[in-house]
Scaffold this motif. Structure first.
Motif, PDB file in Angstrom:
ATOM      1  N   ARG A 130      -3.840  10.046  -1.872  1.00 32.69           N
ATOM      2  CA  ARG A 130      -2.501  10.108  -1.445  1.00 32.69           C
ATOM      3  C   ARG A 130      -1.670  11.135  -2.066  1.00 32.69           C
ATOM      4  NH1 ARG A 130       2.933   7.977  -1.912  1.00 32.69           N
ATOM      5  NH2 ARG A 130       2.587   6.845  -3.917  1.00 32.69           N
ATOM      6  N   TYR A 173       3.020   3.103  -3.694  1.00 36.81           N
ATOM      7  CA  TYR A 173       2.498   2.856  -2.280  1.00 36.81           C
ATOM      8  C   TYR A 173       1.508   1.764  -2.233  1.00 36.81           C
ATOM      9  CZ  TYR A 173       2.326   3.384   2.598  1.00 36.81           C
ATOM     10  OH  TYR A 173       2.156   3.323   4.082  1.00 36.81           O
ATOM     11  N   ARG A 222      -7.324   3.288   0.711  1.00 38.03           N
ATOM     12  CA  ARG A 222      -6.744   2.541   2.116  1.00 38.03           C
ATOM     13  C   ARG A 222      -8.174   3.008   3.100  1.00 38.03           C
ATOM     14  NH1 ARG A 222      -1.931   5.260   5.062  1.00 38.03           N
ATOM     15  NH2 ARG A 222      -2.612   3.970   6.691  1.00 38.03           N
ATOM     16  N   PHE A 250      -4.036  11.432   2.631  1.00 39.07           N
ATOM     17  CA  PHE A 250      -3.051  11.008   3.489  1.00 39.07           C
ATOM     18  C   PHE A 250      -1.583  11.242   2.780  1.00 39.07           C
ATOM     19  CE2 PHE A 250      -3.537   7.067   1.231  1.00 39.07           C
ATOM     20  CZ  PHE A 250      -2.361   6.528   1.343  1.00 39.07           C
ATOM     21  N   GLU A 252       3.604  10.024  14.052  1.00 34.17           N
ATOM     22  CA  GLU A 252       4.882   9.312  13.465  1.00 34.17           C
ATOM     23  C   GLU A 252       5.185   9.574  12.138  1.00 34.17           C
ATOM     24  OE1 GLU A 252       4.034   5.222  14.645  1.00 34.17           O
ATOM     25  OE2 GLU A 252       4.342   5.610  16.881  1.00 34.17           O
ATOM     26  N   GLN A 253       5.199   8.568  11.160  1.00 33.81           N
ATOM     27  CA  GLN A 253       5.653   8.761   9.700  1.00 33.81           C
ATOM     28  C   GLN A 253       4.698   9.068   8.705  1.00 33.81           C
ATOM     29  OE1 GLN A 253       9.019   8.968   8.845  1.00 33.81           O
ATOM     30  NE2 GLN A 253       9.221   9.187  10.902  1.00 33.81           N
ATOM     31  N   GLN A 254       3.398   9.419   9.404  1.00 35.17           N
ATOM     32  CA  GLN A 254       2.351   9.590   8.147  1.00 35.17           C
ATOM     33  C   GLN A 254       1.688  11.071   8.710  1.00 35.17           C
ATOM     34  OE1 GLN A 254      -0.244   6.087   7.793  1.00 35.17           O
ATOM     35  NE2 GLN A 254       1.319   4.636   8.018  1.00 35.17           N
ATOM     36  N   THR A 308       2.709   9.967   3.475  1.00 35.35           N
ATOM     37  CA  THR A 308       3.763   9.073   4.370  1.00 35.35           C
ATOM     38  C   THR A 308       5.173  10.055   4.069  1.00 35.35           C
ATOM     39  OG1 THR A 308       4.423   7.555   2.661  1.00 35.35           O
ATOM     40  CG2 THR A 308       2.609   6.946   3.983  1.00 35.35           C
ATOM     41  N   PHE A 309       5.756  10.269   5.160  1.00 38.25           N
ATOM     42  CA  PHE A 309       6.907  10.917   5.028  1.00 38.25           C
ATOM     43  C   PHE A 309       8.017  10.317   4.056  1.00 38.25           C
ATOM     44  CE2 PHE A 309       5.459  13.171   8.580  1.00 38.25           C
ATOM     45  CZ  PHE A 309       5.764  14.494   8.312  1.00 38.25           C
ATOM     46  N   HIS A 310       8.031   8.802   4.069  1.00 43.21           N
ATOM     47  CA  HIS A 310       9.020   8.165   3.246  1.00 43.21           C
ATOM     48  C   HIS A 310       8.707   8.148   1.794  1.00 43.21           C
ATOM     49  CE1 HIS A 310       6.343   4.725   3.527  1.00 43.21           C
ATOM     50  NE2 HIS A 310       6.960   4.487   2.454  1.00 43.21           N
ATOM     51  N   SER A 311       7.481   8.375   1.499  1.00 42.86           N
ATOM     52  CA  SER A 311       7.357   8.515   0.042  1.00 42.86           C
ATOM     53  C   SER A 311       6.859   9.905  -0.541  1.00 42.86           C
ATOM     54  CB  SER A 311       6.162   7.378  -0.397  1.00 42.86           C
ATOM     55  OG  SER A 311       4.949   7.778   0.243  1.00 42.86           O
TER      56      SER A 311
END
Length: 225
Positions: A210, A124, A204, A175, A165-167, A177-180
């Motif tokens: 992460r 990511y 970040r 942190f 949302e997606q995080q 993220t849902f997609h990773s």
């Protein structure tokens, strides 16, 4: 013997081995893993004696092993031209486009199924990676020989403190993220869940880590809401 490196699913695994026979359209690794010419990654044709890494599937009924992706394993003592000398680097991922990974806005490489399985997660933007690589002539594309997270930690019983949302965020400091994010099948993290996680160094704003995988501590969470 073929050496198992890392299991992906119940009937798939990454193996290292030697090509023991090879024809025009197919061959065998250690006389037990079949591969076809379509499974070969890279421009070079395989030859008997080549060391390879293979992404192998096991048939659930016959238990036959078949490689669906095979690439040559480059040994450190193999002679190379000067421009292809293996180098080591710790570098930040600057951009991810599907499987095209850009490093420090200077180099890029393609992340195939084998290297992704060995790394253990999908990179990511902001992730720090330790790589061994060689340069391709007159190109910003590099060939990856080894790949791992610069820093990786296993944390027990941390709390999901926010999701938007997606995080999301764990313990207000990590942190994800849902997609990773890798989770058990059927599980969706929610605010307040206590989980065990694997985290990698990733930079970040406001965060330095992460989460790349997550497992709920409480079995009541496993099926989600």
């Amino acid at each position: 013997m073929v050496r198992e490196e890392k299991k992906r699913e119940a009937n798939t695994k990454i193996v290292k081995g030697t090509v023991t026979s090879c024809g025009d359209n197919y061959g065998w690794i250690e006389n037990c893993v079949f591969f076809s010419i379509d499974a070969m990654i890279g421009p070079s044709r395989l030859r008997v004696g080549d060391k390879v890494v293979a992404f192998v599937e096991e048939h659930p009924l016959s238990y036959d092993l078949r490689a669906i992706e095979v690439c040559v394993l480059i040994e450190d003592d193999r002679p190379r031209e000067a421009y292809s000398k293996i180098r080591e680097l710790s570098v930040c991922v600057s951009k991810v486009r599907k499987d095209n990974i850009c490093l420090a806005d200077e180099y890029y490489f393609y992340l195939d199924s084998i290297s992704k399985a060995i790394l253990g997660f999908m990179p990511y933007e902001g992730d720090w990676l330790d790589i061994e690589y060689s340069l391709e002539r007159r190109s910003s594309k590099i060939t990856i020989h080894s790949l791992k997270a610069t820093k990786c930690r296993h944390l027990q019983e941390v709390c999901v403190t926010s999701i938007h949302e997606q995080q999301g965020v764990l313990n207000h400091t990590i942190f994800f993220t849902f997609h990773s994010l890798k989770c058990p099948v059927g599980y969706t993290p929610l605010v307040g869940h206590v989980v065990n996680v694997v985290v990698v160094q990733s930079i970040r704003p406001n965060y330095n880590w992460r989460a790349v995988s997550m497992t709920p501590v409480n079995k009541l969470y496993r099926l989600g809401p």
